[in-house]
Enzyme design. Structure first.
Site, PDB file in Angstrom:
ATOM      1  N   GLU A 121      10.917   0.177  24.414  1.00 12.15           N
ATOM      2  CA  GLU A 121      11.537   1.323  23.746  1.00 12.15           C
ATOM      3  C   GLU A 121      11.773   1.098  22.258  1.00 12.15           C
ATOM      4  O   GLU A 121      11.527   1.984  21.439  1.00 12.15           O
ATOM      5  CB  GLU A 121      12.861   1.682  24.439  1.00 12.15           C
ATOM      6  CG  GLU A 121      12.703   2.459  25.728  1.00 12.15           C
ATOM      7  CD  GLU A 121      12.310   1.605  26.919  1.00 12.15           C
ATOM      8  OE1 GLU A 121      12.276   0.362  26.782  1.00 12.15           O
ATOM      9  OE2 GLU A 121      12.039   2.169  28.000  1.00 12.15           O
TER      10      GLU A 121
ATOM     11  N   HIS B  28      21.531   3.804  35.467  1.00 17.24           N
ATOM     12  CA  HIS B  28      20.540   4.865  35.398  1.00 17.24           C
ATOM     13  C   HIS B  28      21.129   6.259  35.484  1.00 17.24           C
ATOM     14  O   HIS B  28      20.401   7.230  35.613  1.00 17.24           O
ATOM     15  CB  HIS B  28      19.505   4.694  36.528  1.00 17.24           C
ATOM     16  CG  HIS B  28      18.725   3.437  36.419  1.00 17.24           C
ATOM     17  ND1 HIS B  28      19.260   2.205  36.729  1.00 17.24           N
ATOM     18  CD2 HIS B  28      17.456   3.214  36.011  1.00 17.24           C
ATOM     19  CE1 HIS B  28      18.343   1.279  36.530  1.00 17.24           C
ATOM     20  NE2 HIS B  28      17.236   1.855  36.087  1.00 17.24           N
TER      21      HIS B  28
END
Lengths: 327, 428
Positions: free
Chosen positions: A60, A129
């Site tokens: 990322e 998450h």
């Protein structure tokens, strides 16, 4: 009017903008060959080819930096984060580079990037998450933050985000991808910073965004049965948020309850509440109410996850408190 | 274990009471059921009893203080018991608040708010806070300021008595006449606000506040019509004289007044015209099975209507005795709630002040009130068309038009007239 899914509305926005402007491209993990982790970019590789729909490695920080660099030299990247939980890895690039480039270059460089992807609770995905992290972006000067609640808004807002000359963080409620709504065929844009009244009312203002808008609408239905007429307003853009809309509504209802999926500390709801308390003080008949996720990491178990998230009953209780209604 | 004595609701309409005096002092031993204070309610001065026994450790309010129902007034416990924690709690710190906030879905509630959620036990001792601050919402403060109403004059219905929008609206409504058009801000900022002449502010008694609130409300919500009629009182006056002379001759200490006769006449007429003995409720008409006539009595602080229950079944002498006894206690504000509530009709008489004619506002939830003027010698044209001196009384019946129509009221009034003009009918 035709009805399409939230994810389809997002795809249409990207496709239309890529057809309109050659400098727009999409990159991210599994956006091309796999058609997107949430199938938002389905078919886009076939339509635009591998130069404009680019699969990235699981890195990322790296690909966010790549996108920011591309934006600084004139392209208009859309960087998909598989979820905003992983975008934390790219925070340095987003906060230190994208957000500040216009400022630090004295206006010589801009960074028209859109960083988009899923956010919020998923459904038993666990503490790492299922997070609502919009507050960490809303905190940073130089970033704009958008969070749609309906397919219609998703399309109009994403097109605006792509055309915006500054970095835009675009967070899509994970549970909303499969929701359906009316979206016209013809082109439309939803202005940055403009909220929407999702339900008119006179007794209390419910302020929400993303998935919580639907929770508030459900609560408003229940409250209506008891004769309490709640106005539900959707901020749509978190930063800058629509002060005018809030002021107009609170001046009418004299009461506000803010409902957010995220945590309470240093949150978007906290900031909105602060603004209301200071700017609309003389219009308030009750303390600003706040509903939010419990201040704990998201539990993995289904039942505990549900217990942690705001519920319709929480909103109803907060409204009754704000309206001094005995329950 | 120390117990807190709180202000009790001593009448059905009481929101707060004013402590007239403590009849005990700190250190005294209190028995359960012992009278410990006299409290001025909106209607009367009542004796307040203790529910607890023990030593009176602390008096929290002083004579003259207005105390909302449910607020702490005193602490009773064992002699020498440490009550500092309890006092602290009563003064507004909710000790239980942090634990509670932890469980609440909205953890970030400000402390004050969390305290609102707390049990009534954590209420501050008096009004909003012990420092005399009136707890109010910002909106309520602004509205009250714009309307020129003192916040302290408004009863708060929010948590811990917080004055909120609806309370100010209610207060504005009840002051509606005074403030018909909101004065422009610039004008109210002038030295003598609203151009009022200089005067002394007289605090409103609980009774005056209640009268204002109730009459304002009934006048606005109830469509009144009035019927006025002359009643020939010559026979009634003669009969009264006869009765009183007879009572005196029999050494009976009683005296029937004109008003007693009117009360009796109304009671009999109500029994015979039940359409007048009604109350308009929101979704139905309530026709009373019994006849209870209220008698408006002026007292120093306002007025009150002691009720003569089953007046239709009582003789004139009995009615006279009851009216006199109740009116006497009303002057001393010693009436019990059941003695001034439950009337089905009211008689208001200003004849003794020389008033010829007036119109009274209905006493809710009743549907009618009879306003009686003075009995006077007056020129009348007799049946032969000649002028002569007659004895007349003007009465005006005010009716709630939602419940009663003009013809019903007129029939009732005609019967009242018949009864008074043929007073023997009152005896049978």
């Amino acid at each position: 009017m035709r009805k399409i899914l939230f994810r389809e509305a997002l795809r249409e926005a990207m496709v239309e903008e890529m057809e309109r402007d050659d400098s727009v491209f999409l990159m991210g993990e599994e956006v091309a060959e796999y058609n997107g982790a949430y199938k938002v970019s389905q078919g886009m590789l076939d339509q635009f080819g591998a130069k404009r729909v680019i699969d990235t490695p699981i890195a990322e920080l790296g690909f966010a930096g790549l996108g920011i660099g591309a934006a600084m030299v004139g392209l208009k990247p859309i960087v998909e984060m598989m979820t905003f939980n992983f975008a934390i890895l790219a925070l340095d690039q987003v906060v230190n580079t994208a957000a500040k480039m216009r400022y630090m270059s004295g206006g010589a460089l801009s960074c028209p990037i859109v960083i988009r992807g899923a956010g919020g609770a998923g459904g038993a995905l666990g503490a790492q998450h299922s997070q609502s992290l919009e507050a960490q972006y809303a905190h940073i000067p130089g970033l704009k933050v958008m969070m749609p609640a309906t397919p219609y808004d998703a399309k109009g807002m994403l097109k605006t985000a792509i055309r915006d000359p500054d970095p835009v963080i675009f967070i899509e409620g994970e549970i909303l991808y499969g929701t359906e709504g009316e979206v016209p065929e013809e082109e439309y844009l939803i202005p940055m910073g403009k909220g929407d009244i999702k339900r008119g009312g006179k007794d209390v203002t419910l302020i929400a965004w993303s998935r919580m808008v639907h929770l508030c609408l459900d609560a408003a239905e229940e409250l209506a049965k008891e004769g309490i007429d709640a106005e539900v307003i959707d901020l749509r853009t978190i930063r800058p948020f629509d002060r005018e809309m809030i002021a107009e509504s609170v001046k009418k209802t004299n009461r506000a309850v803010i409902v957010e999926e995220g945590w309470p500390m240093a949150s978007v709801g906290g900031a909105v509440s602060d603004w209301i308390a200071r700017e609309l003080f003389d219009y308030l008949d009750a303390p600003v109410g706040r509903i939010h996720q419990r201040d704990v990491p998201m539990p993995y178990a289904y039942n505990l996850e549900a217990a942690t998230l705001p519920k319709v009953e929480d909103v109803i209780a907060a409204v009754k408190k704000a309206t001094y209604t005995k329950s | 274990m120390a117990e807190v004595i709180t202000m009790l609701a001593l009448s059905p309409t009481m929101d707060e009471g004013t402590l007239a005096e403590w009849t005990i002092k700190e250190g005294d031993v209190v028995e359960e059921g012992q009278v410990i204070a006299e409290v001025e309610t909106d209607k009367a001065t009542m004796e307040m009893e203790s529910f607890f026994e023990g030593t009176l450790l602390k008096l929290l309010v002083a004579a003259g203080d207005a105390v909302p129902v449910g607020d702490a007034m005193a602490i009773v416990g064992e002699a020498g018991e440490d009550i500092s924690a309890l006092l602290k709690e009563l003064e507004g710190g909710g000790a239980a608040a942090p634990a509670q906030a932890d469980e609440a879905p909205a953890e970030e509630l400000p402390a004050e708010d969390a305290a609102d959620d707390g049990a009534a036990a954590a209420k501050p001792a008096k009004g909003g806070a012990s420092d005399g601050r009136v707890k109010s919402s910002p909106l309520a403060r602004r509205m009250a300021e714009d309307a020129g109403i003192e916040l302290s004059e408004i009863e708060g219905s929010g948590p811990s008595g917080r004055v909120i929008k609806r309370d100010v609206e209610a207060a504005m409504e009840s002051q509606g006449a005074k403030k018909a058009a909101p004065a422009p801000k610039a004008a109210s900022a002038a030295a003598s606000a609203d151009g009022l002449a200089a005067g002394t502010q007289v605090p409103l008694s609980q009774m005056r506040k209640t009268i204002a609130k109730r009459l304002q409300s009934v006048w606005q919500s109830t469509p009144h019509f009035t019927l006025t009629m002359d009643i020939d009182m010559a026979a009634a006056m003669a009969k009264r004289k006869e009765i009183n002379a007879g009572l005196k001759a029999a050494n009976i200490n009683a005296k029937v007044s004109v008003n007693d006769m009117i009360v009796k006449a109304c009671a009999v007429a109500l029994q015979e015209y039940p359409a007048m003995n009604v109350s308009y409720q929101d979704d139905h008409l309530l026709q009373f099975d019994e006849v209870h006539v209220g008698v408006a009595v002026a007292i120093e602080e306002g007025l009150i209507t002691p009720t003569i229950r089953f007046a239709n079944e009582k003789g004139l002498r009995k009615i006279s005795e009851e009216v006199r006894e109740l009116a006497g206690r009303a002057q001393d504000k010693k009436l019990k709630p059941e003695e001034y509530t439950g009337g089905t009709f009211t008689v208001s008489n200003l004849g003794m002040f020389g008033i010829d004619h007036f119109m009274a506002i209905i006493n809710p939830p009743q549907a009618g009130i009879l306003a009686c003027g003075a009995v006077k010698k007056t020129p009348v044209v007799n049946d032969d068309g000649e002028l002569e001196v007659g004895t007349r009384m003007k009465v005006t019946l005010s009716c709630d038009h939602r419940a009663v129509d003009g013809a019903t009221g007129a029939e009732f009034l005609t019967h009242v007239k018949r009864l008074l003009e043929t007073p023997l009918l009152l005896m049978v």
